[in-house]
Design an enzyme around this catalytic site. Structure first.
Site, short mmCIF file in Angstrom:
data_model
loop_
_atom_site.label_atom_id
_atom_site.label_comp_id
_atom_site.label_asym_id
_atom_site.label_seq_id
_atom_site.Cartn_x
_atom_site.Cartn_y
_atom_site.Cartn_z
N ASN A 111 -0.49 10.71 -59.39
CA ASN A 111 0.13 9.40 -59.52
C ASN A 111 -0.89 8.29 -59.34
OD1 ASN A 111 0.28 10.54 -56.77
ND2 ASN A 111 0.97 8.50 -56.21
N GLN A 116 4.96 12.94 -62.05
CA GLN A 116 4.30 12.11 -63.07
C GLN A 116 4.05 12.90 -64.36
OE1 GLN A 116 4.03 8.95 -62.68
NE2 GLN A 116 4.23 8.71 -60.46
N SER A 164 11.66 13.52 -60.46
CA SER A 164 12.39 12.33 -60.00
C SER A 164 12.79 11.47 -61.20
CB SER A 164 11.46 11.54 -59.07
OG SER A 164 12.09 10.37 -58.65
N THR A 218 27.74 15.23 -50.58
CA THR A 218 28.41 15.04 -51.86
C THR A 218 27.38 14.65 -52.92
OG1 THR A 218 30.40 14.37 -50.72
CG2 THR A 218 30.23 13.74 -53.04
N CYS A 246 4.19 3.82 -52.37
CA CYS A 246 4.55 4.29 -51.04
C CYS A 246 3.41 4.07 -50.06
CB CYS A 246 4.88 5.77 -51.06
SG CYS A 246 5.76 6.26 -52.53
N THR A 291 10.79 12.89 -53.13
CA THR A 291 10.35 13.01 -51.73
C THR A 291 11.16 14.11 -51.06
OG1 THR A 291 9.69 10.69 -51.63
CG2 THR A 291 10.19 11.77 -49.52
N HIS A 321 13.71 8.26 -61.59
CA HIS A 321 13.33 6.86 -61.82
C HIS A 321 11.94 6.71 -62.43
CE1 HIS A 321 10.76 5.74 -58.16
NE2 HIS A 321 11.18 6.94 -57.83
N1 PMP Z 1 5.38 12.61 -56.01
C1 PMP Z 1 4.69 11.80 -56.83
C2 PMP Z 1 3.48 12.33 -57.54
C3 PMP Z 1 5.10 10.47 -57.02
O1 PMP Z 1 4.41 9.68 -57.84
C4 PMP Z 1 6.25 10.02 -56.33
C5 PMP Z 1 6.72 8.58 -56.48
N2 PMP Z 1 5.72 7.63 -56.16
C6 PMP Z 1 6.94 10.91 -55.50
C7 PMP Z 1 6.47 12.20 -55.36
C8 PMP Z 1 8.17 10.49 -54.73
O2 PMP Z 1 9.26 10.37 -55.59
P1 PMP Z 1 10.60 9.62 -55.14
O3 PMP Z 1 10.34 8.16 -55.31
O4 PMP Z 1 11.63 10.11 -56.10
O5 PMP Z 1 10.91 10.02 -53.75
#
Ligand code: PMP
Length: 373
Positions: free
Chosen positions: A146, A176, A196, A234, A317, A70, A198
């Site tokens: 996504n 993705q 990202s 940091t 989200c 994000t 995670h």
């Molecule tokens: N872009 C896409 C295509 C995603 O699938 C996601 C996570 N749902 C994000 C951005 C946001 O990533 P983060 O959770 O690391 O902020």
């Protein structure tokens, strides 16, 4: 519990937890401090940058570590905004971390153009062609959706851009796609890429932005000037080091093969009930959409959780908001959208696990329809 919402997030590798713990409790030094211990951590971070660049197929360029995609998307887009008669292009299929930034640019009086999606869930090239001009400053599109797994032909986008808007920058939200689908930034010819950790078994709250050159964006946060002055604060050293552990563990091609097979096994089990629609966008095998005619997706999700299967409802989200902008744009009707769930795999699941999930989905759907009669 069988977890089929891996596009939402993934379980962190045990190895990443160990790395994280080491850099949280042993080598916990601030990379910007002056001690030798700090200098050591500083160079460890630089090594992670090199590993990320290699995994992205970059021969040059830089990596800015962020608090996740994000933030990477915000930095790429807001950081690329310049005063002047410029235009910014996005698609209607973007994640809220791009789409809502685009809307805020619009509110701030910038010229923003949104390009639609076709029935395959990818960007409509006729509309993109129409939108591009000498005034285009930035095009921001995702690599893999996504919501649907559809894959945009970014190479073709860049070719079109080179012809119609040679000075424009291309940013790709590859959240993705990175570590899931093989691609290289050099081959795609793009300027900026967000990722990202995670989403590929690394920690939450850490990600990055690939920049072909550090001059492409300006910082959007002021502070101590870390990350080449582009992301003050940091560095999240334990998470960045754990990200590297995940990068080193994953074999993208091997995983892609596994997931392709897992999806086949899962779909075979789901096809036992012909009423369930499998929306396959022929993109990433990691993601697909199921439609359960007559039953709300959310109702299915809760019933399945009772049975030990967790599915998704589109982007986590935005899952709590009504509707689905992306499926609507592709042209699906309201009923199908309301009856849909997102299924997303990870490469470390077993065939028997996904078969069992498919069977439970069929059984649960049958029971729900019975109840509604
Ligand atoms: N872009 C896409 C295509 C995603 O699938 C996601 C996570 N749902 C994000 C951005 C946001 O990533 P983060 O959770 O690391 O902020």
């Amino acid at each position: 519990m069988i977890f089929l919402d891996n596009a939402g997030t993934t379980r962190m590798f045990e190895e990443c937890v160990k790395t994280y713990s080491h850099y949280a409790c042993e080598e916990f030094y601030n990379p910007s401090a002056v001690s030798r211990k700090s200098a050591h951590v500083y160079s460890a971070l630089d090594e992670v940058r090199r590993v990320v660049l290699r995994k992205l197929g970059a021969v040059k360029g830089n990596i800015i570590f962020t608090g996740g995609a994000t933030e990477s998307n915000n930095l790429a887009i807001k950081g690329a905004v310049r005063n002047g008669d410029y235009e910014y292009i996005f698609s209607n299929g973007e994640h809220p971390s791009v789409y809502n930034v685009a809307k805020s640019l619009l509110l701030a009086g910038r010229k923003v153009k949104f390009v639609g999606l076709n029935e395959k869930g990818t960007v409509n090239f006729d509309e993109l062609k129409e939108a591009l001009s000498e005034k285009t400053r930035l095009i921001s599109l995702m690599l893999v959706s996504n919501e649907t797994g559809a894959i945009n032909d970014i190479k073709k986008v860049v070719a079109l851009k080179n012809e119609l808007a040679p000075k424009a920058l291309v940013h790709v939200d590859a959240v993705q796609g990175f570590m899931k689908i093989p691609f290289s930034v050099e081959d795609l010819g793009v300027d900026m890429v967000s990722f990202s950790a995670h989403k590929f078994h690394g920690p939450k709250g850490v990600g990055g932005l690939y920049l072909k050159s550090l001059t492409l964006v300006k910082n959007i946060v002021d502070g101590g000037g870390q990350e080449y002055g582009l992301r003050s604060g940091t560095e999240n050293v334990p998470a960045i080091m754990a990200l590297k552990t995940a990068l080193e563990k994953i074999d993208v091609k091997e995983n892609l093969k596994n997931v392709t097979k897992l999806k086949e096994v899962f779909n075979k089990a789901v096809r036992a009930d012909e009423r369930i629609k499998i929306l396959d966008f022929h993109g990433s095998p990691y993601i697909e959409v199921l439609v359960f005619p007559g039953v709300k997706g959310e109702t299915m999700l809760h019933a399945l959780e009772e049975k030990g299967v967790i599915v998704g409802l589109g982007s986590a989200c935005s899952a709590k908001k009504a509707g689905n902008r992306i499926l609507e744009n592709i042209g699906y009707n309201k009923e199908d959208i309301l009856s849909s769930c997102r299924i997303s795999f990870n490469a470390y699941m077993t065939e028997s696990e996904v078969r069992e999930a498919g069977e439970k989905i069929v059984e649960t759907y049958g029971k729900m329809l019975q109840k509604l009669k």
